[in-house]
Design a protein around this motif. Structure first.
Motif, PDB file in Angstrom:
ATOM      1  N   SER A  17       6.005  19.059  15.793  1.00 42.95           N
ATOM      2  CA  SER A  17       6.508  17.907  15.042  1.00 42.95           C
ATOM      3  C   SER A  17       6.762  16.722  15.972  1.00 42.95           C
ATOM      4  CB  SER A  17       7.803  18.277  14.307  1.00 42.95           C
ATOM      5  OG  SER A  17       7.574  19.280  13.347  1.00 42.95           O
ATOM      6  N   ILE A  18       7.347  17.009  17.127  1.00 41.94           N
ATOM      7  CA  ILE A  18       7.609  15.934  18.095  1.00 41.94           C
ATOM      8  C   ILE A  18       6.297  15.354  18.613  1.00 41.94           C
ATOM      9  CG2 ILE A  18       8.662  15.370  20.318  1.00 41.94           C
ATOM     10  CD1 ILE A  18      10.693  17.584  19.806  1.00 41.94           C
ATOM     11  N   GLU A  19       5.325  16.228  18.923  1.00 41.38           N
ATOM     12  CA  GLU A  19       4.041  15.757  19.450  1.00 41.38           C
ATOM     13  C   GLU A  19       3.278  14.932  18.422  1.00 41.38           C
ATOM     14  OE1 GLU A  19       3.062  16.043  22.654  1.00 41.38           O
ATOM     15  OE2 GLU A  19       5.079  16.856  22.868  1.00 41.38           O
ATOM     16  N   ALA A  20       3.496  15.220  17.136  1.00 36.24           N
ATOM     17  CA  ALA A  20       2.810  14.473  16.079  1.00 36.24           C
ATOM     18  C   ALA A  20       3.269  13.021  16.004  1.00 36.24           C
ATOM     19  CB  ALA A  20       3.038  15.159  14.733  1.00 36.24           C
ATOM     20  N   LEU A  21       4.358  12.689  16.700  1.00 32.30           N
ATOM     21  CA  LEU A  21       4.852  11.311  16.710  1.00 32.30           C
ATOM     22  C   LEU A  21       4.035  10.401  17.620  1.00 32.30           C
ATOM     23  CD1 LEU A  21       8.703  11.966  16.897  1.00 32.30           C
ATOM     24  CD2 LEU A  21       7.429  11.156  14.917  1.00 32.30           C
ATOM     25  N   ARG A  22       3.154  10.977  18.413  1.00 32.41           N
ATOM     26  CA  ARG A  22       2.411  10.169  19.395  1.00 32.41           C
ATOM     27  C   ARG A  22       1.639   9.022  18.740  1.00 32.41           C
ATOM     28  NH1 ARG A  22      -0.495  13.976  23.925  1.00 32.41           N
ATOM     29  NH2 ARG A  22       1.177  15.520  24.257  1.00 32.41           N
ATOM     30  N   GLN A  23       0.818   9.325  17.744  1.00 28.42           N
ATOM     31  CA  GLN A  23       0.004   8.278  17.126  1.00 28.42           C
ATOM     32  C   GLN A  23       0.843   7.205  16.434  1.00 28.42           C
ATOM     33  OE1 GLN A  23      -2.419   9.396  13.801  1.00 28.42           O
ATOM     34  NE2 GLN A  23      -3.264   7.338  13.569  1.00 28.42           N
ATOM     35  N   PRO A  24       1.795   7.577  15.557  1.00 33.65           N
ATOM     36  CA  PRO A  24       2.583   6.513  14.930  1.00 33.65           C
ATOM     37  C   PRO A  24       3.379   5.667  15.920  1.00 33.65           C
ATOM     38  CG  PRO A  24       3.386   8.711  14.297  1.00 33.65           C
ATOM     39  CD  PRO A  24       2.093   8.896  14.985  1.00 33.65           C
ATOM     40  N   LEU A  25       3.868   6.272  17.005  1.00 35.38           N
ATOM     41  CA  LEU A  25       4.593   5.487  18.003  1.00 35.38           C
ATOM     42  C   LEU A  25       3.684   4.495  18.709  1.00 35.38           C
ATOM     43  CD1 LEU A  25       6.942   8.136  19.685  1.00 35.38           C
ATOM     44  CD2 LEU A  25       7.643   6.163  18.327  1.00 35.38           C
ATOM     45  N   GLU A  26       2.437   4.876  18.920  1.00 34.46           N
ATOM     46  CA  GLU A  26       1.501   4.033  19.665  1.00 34.46           C
ATOM     47  C   GLU A  26       0.819   3.001  18.771  1.00 34.46           C
ATOM     48  OE1 GLU A  26       0.183   3.001  23.415  1.00 34.46           O
ATOM     49  OE2 GLU A  26       1.537   4.634  22.867  1.00 34.46           O
TER      50      GLU A  26
END
Length: 505
Positions: A312-321
């Motif tokens: 779940s934490i790793e899935a934040l990569r794209q939206p954060l970028e």
């Protein structure tokens, strides 16, 4: 004769016109809906049948075929009930095609013919010109939401009979005059002046709010991390008109737009650490916006960060970028906006007291490393401000002198944001955190001393290219808070200080 009625469907956040066609022919009794309907649309057959009978009209015998064009688009939700019922009434001569032309219909029918509230009315109203409709007909529960769009004609009705009376005889029901006001207040009663100590943490959150920068607070249990994050919305300015419509559209599609009021305050989403990846990012069999999208133009607060599932934490990569998230399925892809500020809080180790000045830590070095390794380097690199929040000593706990109020801090934040709005008025950026490498070169200007300090600090800290850019953006926000036209060495120094603790070695 084939009767045609205009309705709409929501594809992600985009509105697609739906033409509901009805043909009644001889044959064995059959009520068939085609055009990729989901279960809710298929079940409308019984709701429509009962509603028409309650109207006092004989339901047509024979073979009824309802087609929803375009046929290759998945149709979902009960909001197409009203259009289907009206198309059948046109075919039976209760209404004529001219009476329903240039009108768009949304509404769920009960078995008695009453109209129930539906989702997605606001984005449909915003797209009324694109849909080539002169007015939109909705349930009375959705009328306030439809009228948030000033340049569209909206009518609200309580049941199918009122709709038929209006279309046939131009009879309008008495309207509910209790129009709701735009939502401009928040139930958050926390104020920064009520939080004792933690001057550096308050300063970091002020910078974050001014420029939209991501923050990670690390500290012992009871140090005030969660309290600070919960009070964070009180130092954020109200949304602009464009941002308000953008956020309200998302909540309308999700069925969360309360009382048909525009959302004026930045959304604050705080999902529990047991939240699934799909709920966090968005998706499902028929995709819906997740927490990252519901936090658009606001705050996503992840308390106890290390307790969240790693995927779940790793899935934040794209939206954060990228500021958006794409959900792909066999039948197509949907893109949702996700330009949010990530605020996280975590303990430094499993027992929570590593480096604490009051209580000793019981964790071994291996346990501490394992605890911190739950947050990967790529995620840490996307966090602009990292800060340790120390436990309060007795003197700080007994200090009754109030600190700066949230209102005072918010005024400084608002002033800094106005500087950014003026700077980026000819571009698509709103906040410093949104700048791409090309924009950084165009808009960020450093003094000679600032350039030297940045080069030296970047080398010593081993910053990545992303980390280098994020230091520049944080320094620019600090400069804006001081009203400076140029980024100085002290601004770079403070921005670099927020990257020092990002190493988990």
């Amino acid at each position: 004769m084939i009767a045609k009625v205009l309705s709409a469907a929501i594809w992600g956040l985009e509105v697609v016109p739906i033409e509901v066609e009805v043909e009644v022919s001889r044959g064995l009794p059959l009520f068939l809906i085609v055009g990729l309907p989901d279960q809710a649309v298929q079940e409308s057959t019984e709701r429509v049948r009962s509603a028409i009978k309650c109207l006092g009209v004989s339901f047509p015998p024979g073979r009824i075929v309802v087609n929803m064009a375009p046929a290759d688009l998945k149709k979902k939700g009960p909001h197409l009930d009203l259009a289907i019922a009206l198309a059948i009434l046109v075919h039976e001569g209760v209404l004529n095609q001219k009476q329903i032309s240039n009108k768009l219909f949304l509404g769920e029918l009960s078995l008695s013919g009453n109209l129930r509230q539906v989702e997605g009315v606001l984005p449909v109203s915003l797209s009324i010109d694109k849909l080539k409709a002169s007015e939109i007909i909705v349930p009375s529960f959705n009328l306030n939401e439809a009228r948030l769009v000033k340049n569209s004609i909206s009518r609200g009705f309580r049941n199918l009979k009122e709709v038929v009376d209006y279309l046939r005889d131009n009879i309008l029901p008495a309207e509910d005059k209790n129009q709701t006001e735009d939502a401009v207040t928040t139930a958050n009663v926390l104020d920064f002046e009520d939080i004792k100590g933690q001057r550096l943490a308050k300063r970091a959150l002020e910078i974050s709010s001014a420029g939209g920068h991501n923050v990670l607070l690390i500290g012992s249990p009871g140090s005030g991390k969660t309290l600070l994050c919960r009070a964070y919305p009180t130092i954020m300015p109200l949304l602009t008109e464009g941002e308000s419509l953008e956020v309200s559209k998302i909540y309308s599609v999700s069925g969360l737009l309360k009382k048909g009021s525009l959302i004026k305050i930045p959304p604050f989403r705080a999902p529990h650490h047991t939240t699934s990846t799909v709920a966090l990012i968005g998706g499902g069999t028929i995709p819906k916006p997740g927490e990252v999208t519901l936090a658009h133009r606001g705050i996503l607060f992840l308390d106890e960060l290390t307790e969240f599932r790693k995927d779940s934490i790793e899935a934040l990569r794209q939206p954060l970028e990228d500021g958006q998230v794409t959900v792909s399925r066999v039948w197509g892809s949907l893109t949702y906006p996700s330009r949010f500020t990530l605020i996280c809080a975590m303990n430094p180790c499993s027992c929570g007291y590593f480096n604490d000045s009051i209580k000793p830590c019981n964790c071994s070095p291996a346990e501490i490393k394992k605890h911190r390794s739950k947050i990967s380097g790529p995620i840490v690199d996307r966090i602009d401000i990292n800060l340790e929040v120390p436990s309060l000593n007795d003197k700080e706990l007994k200090n009754d002198n109030p600190g700066e109020s949230s209102n005072i801090i918010r005024q400084r934040v608002q002033a800094a944001r106005e500087i950014q709005q003026e700077r980026y008025k000819n571009d698509s950026f709103i906040l410093n955190s949104e700048l791409n490498p090309k924009a950084i070169k165009k808009y960020i200007h450093l003094s000679g001393d600032a350039k030297k300090l940045l080069e030296m600090g970047s080398s010593r800290l081993g910053l990545s290219g992303r980390g280098y850019d994020r230091v520049l953006k944080v320094a620019t926000t600090i400069s804006d808070l001081e009203g400076s036209n140029i980024v100085k060495a002290e601004h770079i120094g403070e921005a670099l200080s927020y990257r020092i603790n990002l190493s988990y070695e």
